[in-house]
Write a protein that holds these residues in place. Structure first.
Motif, PDB file in Angstrom:
ATOM      1  N   PRO A   1       9.062-105.059   5.381  1.00 55.21           N
ATOM      2  CA  PRO A   1      10.145-104.373   4.669  1.00 55.21           C
ATOM      3  C   PRO A   1      11.500-104.737   5.248  1.00 55.21           C
ATOM      4  CG  PRO A   1       8.346-102.845   5.117  1.00 55.21           C
ATOM      5  CD  PRO A   1       8.031-104.125   5.858  1.00 55.21           C
ATOM      6  N   LEU A   2      12.530-104.660   4.431  1.00 52.15           N
ATOM      7  CA  LEU A   2      13.884-105.008   4.847  1.00 52.15           C
ATOM      8  C   LEU A   2      14.269-104.280   6.126  1.00 52.15           C
ATOM      9  CD1 LEU A   2      16.617-106.421   4.125  1.00 52.15           C
ATOM     10  CD2 LEU A   2      17.233-104.288   2.973  1.00 52.15           C
ATOM     11  N   LEU A   3      14.646-105.055   7.143  1.00 51.06           N
ATOM     12  CA  LEU A   3      15.092-104.527   8.434  1.00 51.06           C
ATOM     13  C   LEU A   3      14.040-103.658   9.108  1.00 51.06           C
ATOM     14  CD1 LEU A   3      18.796-103.721   7.478  1.00 51.06           C
ATOM     15  CD2 LEU A   3      17.924-105.709   8.708  1.00 51.06           C
ATOM     16  N   GLY A   4      12.777-103.988   8.874  1.00 54.13           N
ATOM     17  CA  GLY A   4      11.699-103.313   9.580  1.00 54.13           C
ATOM     18  C   GLY A   4      11.496-101.881   9.131  1.00 54.13           C
ATOM     19  N   SER A   5      11.127-101.027  10.077  1.00 57.59           N
ATOM     20  CA  SER A   5      10.801 -99.639   9.740  1.00 57.59           C
ATOM     21  C   SER A   5      11.888 -98.652  10.153  1.00 57.59           C
ATOM     22  CB  SER A   5       9.489 -99.238  10.429  1.00 57.59           C
ATOM     23  OG  SER A   5       9.601 -99.380  11.839  1.00 57.59           O
ATOM     24  N   GLN A   6      13.002 -99.160  10.668  1.00 60.19           N
ATOM     25  CA  GLN A   6      14.051 -98.251  11.123  1.00 60.19           C
ATOM     26  C   GLN A   6      14.676 -97.509   9.945  1.00 60.19           C
ATOM     27  OE1 GLN A   6      17.872-100.179  12.269  1.00 60.19           O
ATOM     28  NE2 GLN A   6      16.821-102.103  11.879  1.00 60.19           N
ATOM     29  N   PRO A   7      15.098 -96.261  10.161  1.00 60.07           N
ATOM     30  CA  PRO A   7      15.782 -95.527   9.086  1.00 60.07           C
ATOM     31  C   PRO A   7      17.060 -96.258   8.681  1.00 60.07           C
ATOM     32  CG  PRO A   7      15.147 -94.056  10.882  1.00 60.07           C
ATOM     33  CD  PRO A   7      14.930 -95.448  11.381  1.00 60.07           C
ATOM     34  N   LEU A   8      17.340 -96.254   7.395  1.00 65.98           N
ATOM     35  CA  LEU A   8      18.507 -96.959   6.875  1.00 65.98           C
ATOM     36  C   LEU A   8      19.400 -96.010   6.083  1.00 65.98           C
ATOM     37  CD1 LEU A   8      16.881-100.251   5.514  1.00 65.98           C
ATOM     38  CD2 LEU A   8      18.023 -99.910   7.709  1.00 65.98           C
ATOM     39  N   PRO A   9      20.719 -96.268   6.083  1.00 65.32           N
ATOM     40  CA  PRO A   9      21.608 -95.494   5.208  1.00 65.32           C
ATOM     41  C   PRO A   9      21.358 -95.829   3.748  1.00 65.32           C
ATOM     42  CG  PRO A   9      22.791 -97.281   6.269  1.00 65.32           C
ATOM     43  CD  PRO A   9      21.433 -97.249   6.895  1.00 65.32           C
ATOM     44  N   GLY A  10      21.982 -95.078   2.867  1.00 70.87           N
ATOM     45  CA  GLY A  10      21.679 -95.124   1.445  1.00 70.87           C
ATOM     46  C   GLY A  10      21.614 -96.496   0.801  1.00 70.87           C
ATOM     47  N   ALA A  11      22.666 -97.310   0.951  1.00 70.05           N
ATOM     48  CA  ALA A  11      22.708 -98.601   0.261  1.00 70.05           C
ATOM     49  C   ALA A  11      21.600 -99.529   0.731  1.00 70.05           C
ATOM     50  CB  ALA A  11      24.074 -99.260   0.475  1.00 70.05           C
ATOM     51  N   LEU A  12      21.353 -99.573   2.026  1.00 67.72           N
ATOM     52  CA  LEU A  12      20.303-100.437   2.554  1.00 67.72           C
ATOM     53  C   LEU A  12      18.923 -99.890   2.230  1.00 67.72           C
ATOM     54  CD1 LEU A  12      21.757-101.525   6.015  1.00 67.72           C
ATOM     55  CD2 LEU A  12      21.373-102.951   4.008  1.00 67.72           C
ATOM     56  N   GLN A  13      18.781 -98.581   2.228  1.00 71.11           N
ATOM     57  CA  GLN A  13      17.500 -97.991   1.858  1.00 71.11           C
ATOM     58  C   GLN A  13      17.146 -98.334   0.413  1.00 71.11           C
ATOM     59  OE1 GLN A  13      15.221 -96.554   3.654  1.00 71.11           O
ATOM     60  NE2 GLN A  13      13.872 -96.038   1.948  1.00 71.11           N
ATOM     61  N   LEU A  14      18.144 -98.310  -0.454  1.00 70.30           N
ATOM     62  CA  LEU A  14      17.914 -98.677  -1.851  1.00 70.30           C
ATOM     63  C   LEU A  14      17.487-100.134  -1.957  1.00 70.30           C
ATOM     64  CD1 LEU A  14      18.001 -98.027  -4.853  1.00 70.30           C
ATOM     65  CD2 LEU A  14      20.450 -98.570  -4.836  1.00 70.30           C
ATOM     66  N   ARG A  15      18.141-101.020  -1.201  1.00 73.36           N
ATOM     67  CA  ARG A  15      17.754-102.435  -1.236  1.00 73.36           C
ATOM     68  C   ARG A  15      16.346-102.622  -0.696  1.00 73.36           C
ATOM     69  NH1 ARG A  15      18.206-106.252  -3.915  1.00 73.36           N
ATOM     70  NH2 ARG A  15      18.583-107.922  -2.447  1.00 73.36           N
ATOM     71  N   ARG A  16      15.987-101.876   0.368  1.00 69.33           N
ATOM     72  CA  ARG A  16      14.623-101.952   0.899  1.00 69.33           C
ATOM     73  C   ARG A  16      13.614-101.596  -0.194  1.00 69.33           C
ATOM     74  NH1 ARG A  16      13.210 -98.382   6.054  1.00 69.33           N
ATOM     75  NH2 ARG A  16      14.019-100.159   7.227  1.00 69.33           N
ATOM     76  N   GLN A  17      13.900-100.557  -0.938  1.00 65.62           N
ATOM     77  CA  GLN A  17      12.993-100.130  -1.998  1.00 65.62           C
ATOM     78  C   GLN A  17      12.918-101.161  -3.122  1.00 65.62           C
ATOM     79  OE1 GLN A  17      14.699 -96.334  -2.997  1.00 65.62           O
ATOM     80  NE2 GLN A  17      13.758 -95.268  -1.269  1.00 65.62           N
ATOM     81  N   GLN A  18      14.075-101.727  -3.475  1.00 71.39           N
ATOM     82  CA  GLN A  18      14.093-102.739  -4.536  1.00 71.39           C
ATOM     83  C   GLN A  18      13.282-103.969  -4.143  1.00 71.39           C
ATOM     84  OE1 GLN A  18      18.332-103.266  -4.871  1.00 71.39           O
ATOM     85  NE2 GLN A  18      18.550-101.764  -6.520  1.00 71.39           N
ATOM     86  N   LEU A  19      13.481-104.431  -2.916  1.00 71.61           N
ATOM     87  CA  LEU A  19      12.759-105.621  -2.458  1.00 71.61           C
ATOM     88  C   LEU A  19      11.264-105.344  -2.323  1.00 71.61           C
ATOM     89  CD1 LEU A  19      15.384-106.806   0.159  1.00 71.61           C
ATOM     90  CD2 LEU A  19      14.745-108.041  -1.918  1.00 71.61           C
ATOM     91  N   ALA A  20      10.905-104.149  -1.876  1.00 71.60           N
ATOM     92  CA  ALA A  20       9.489-103.792  -1.777  1.00 71.60           C
ATOM     93  C   ALA A  20       8.840-103.786  -3.149  1.00 71.60           C
ATOM     94  CB  ALA A  20       9.340-102.432  -1.108  1.00 71.60           C
ATOM     95  N   GLN A  21       9.566-103.297  -4.138  1.00 70.67           N
ATOM     96  CA  GLN A  21       9.037-103.288  -5.496  1.00 70.67           C
ATOM     97  C   GLN A  21       8.872-104.712  -6.025  1.00 70.67           C
ATOM     98  OE1 GLN A  21      11.553-101.569  -8.650  1.00 70.67           O
ATOM     99  NE2 GLN A  21       9.735-100.490  -9.389  1.00 70.67           N
ATOM    100  N   GLN A  22       9.865-105.562  -5.764  1.00 71.20           N
ATOM    101  CA  GLN A  22       9.763-106.955  -6.186  1.00 71.20           C
ATOM    102  C   GLN A  22       8.580-107.639  -5.503  1.00 71.20           C
ATOM    103  OE1 GLN A  22      13.865-108.049  -5.098  1.00 71.20           O
ATOM    104  NE2 GLN A  22      14.204-108.600  -7.225  1.00 71.20           N
ATOM    105  N   PHE A  23       8.397-107.344  -4.221  1.00 73.10           N
ATOM    106  CA  PHE A  23       7.282-107.915  -3.481  1.00 73.10           C
ATOM    107  C   PHE A  23       5.949-107.493  -4.088  1.00 73.10           C
ATOM    108  CE2 PHE A  23       4.218-107.040   0.058  1.00 73.10           C
ATOM    109  CZ  PHE A  23       3.880-108.349   0.334  1.00 73.10           C
ATOM    110  N   ALA A  24       5.797-106.206  -4.372  1.00 72.45           N
ATOM    111  CA  ALA A  24       4.547-105.722  -4.958  1.00 72.45           C
ATOM    112  C   ALA A  24       4.267-106.406  -6.290  1.00 72.45           C
ATOM    113  CB  ALA A  24       4.601-104.205  -5.130  1.00 72.45           C
ATOM    114  N   GLN A  25       5.294-106.548  -7.103  1.00 72.34           N
ATOM    115  CA  GLN A  25       5.123-107.210  -8.401  1.00 72.34           C
ATOM    116  C   GLN A  25       4.727-108.671  -8.233  1.00 72.34           C
ATOM    117  OE1 GLN A  25       8.946-106.413 -10.175  1.00 72.34           O
ATOM    118  NE2 GLN A  25       8.331-104.410 -10.947  1.00 72.34           N
TER     119      GLN A  25
END
Length: 211
Positions: free
Chosen positions: A103-127
């Motif tokens: 996942p983007l930047l590992g497992s560390q907690p992220l602020p809003g904008a980066l957390q959203l990108r982590r989720q987007q990239l994870a979704q793209q990866f799953a697809q």
């Protein structure tokens, strides 16, 4: 700290420009109106010195980005291969899956904008994984498809679509007992981490007559 936070924010964009206002909002949300831009300019200057490549960070017309001619990021490469896969490049999907190491930047907690990108990239990866697994299964490589999905679940254990795809491949290859085990594993993971059961669509896979 701020230059590194800025670097993470820019790297997460995958090479796309980021409006300066968005960077300010992400990094200095509480500063007064005329102070944030000076803080951003300082962070950019310090990041350029830290990288020791002044042209690596571009700031022009109110937009920031890592210079694509000088900076390679796995995010940009991952999304580029996904675009090539959508255009019909035969090996691009497998390449995209291989580029997603975690996942983007590992497992560390992220602020809003980066957390959203982590989720987007994870979704793209799953697809991407599901698409590649379907290609393998359609080519008679069911075992390889299962292995790919299992490896992906080590990186994104809460991605229910990956669990569902694994169950489906196991069912399609006649491995009903293993499919039931995969569903039970999905149930345990989601319950422990999120306190929710699998979706009705996932549970319905093993509720068909004869299974």
């Amino acid at each position: 700290k701020k230059p590194l936070e800025l670097l993470a924010l820019l790297a997460a964009q995958g090479g796309r420009p980021l409006p300066a206002e968005a960077a300010i909002e992400a990094l200095w949300p509480s500063l007064e109106a005329n102070a944030p831009r000076a803080s951003l300019d300082m962070a950019v200057s310090r990041l350029r010195k830290l990288l020791d490549v002044p042209d690596a960070v571009l700031l022009a017309e109110g937009r920031l980005q890592l210079n694509p001619a000088l900076c390679w990021t796995d995010v940009a490469a991952f999304e580029a291969r996904l675009q090539q896969a959508a255009a019909g490049e035969p090996t691009a999907l497998a390449d995209a899956v291989a580029l997603y190491g975690a996942p983007l930047l590992g497992s560390q907690p992220l602020p809003g904008a980066l957390q959203l990108r982590r989720q987007q990239l994870a979704q793209q990866f799953a697809q991407a994984v599901i698409g590649h697994a379907r290609q393998l299964a359609a080519g008679g490589q069911g075992e390889a498809a299962c292995s790919l999905l299992q490896q992906a679940l080590l990186q994104e254990p809460l991605a229910e679509p990956l669990h569902r795809a694994l169950i489906q491949v196991l069912l399609d290859t006649g491995e009903h007992a293993q499919a039931a085990q995969a569903l039970q594993h999905c149930r345990l993971v989601l319950q422990r981490a999120l306190g929710v059961p699998p979706s009705p669509a996932t549970q319905a896979l093993l509720q068909r007559p004869g299974l």
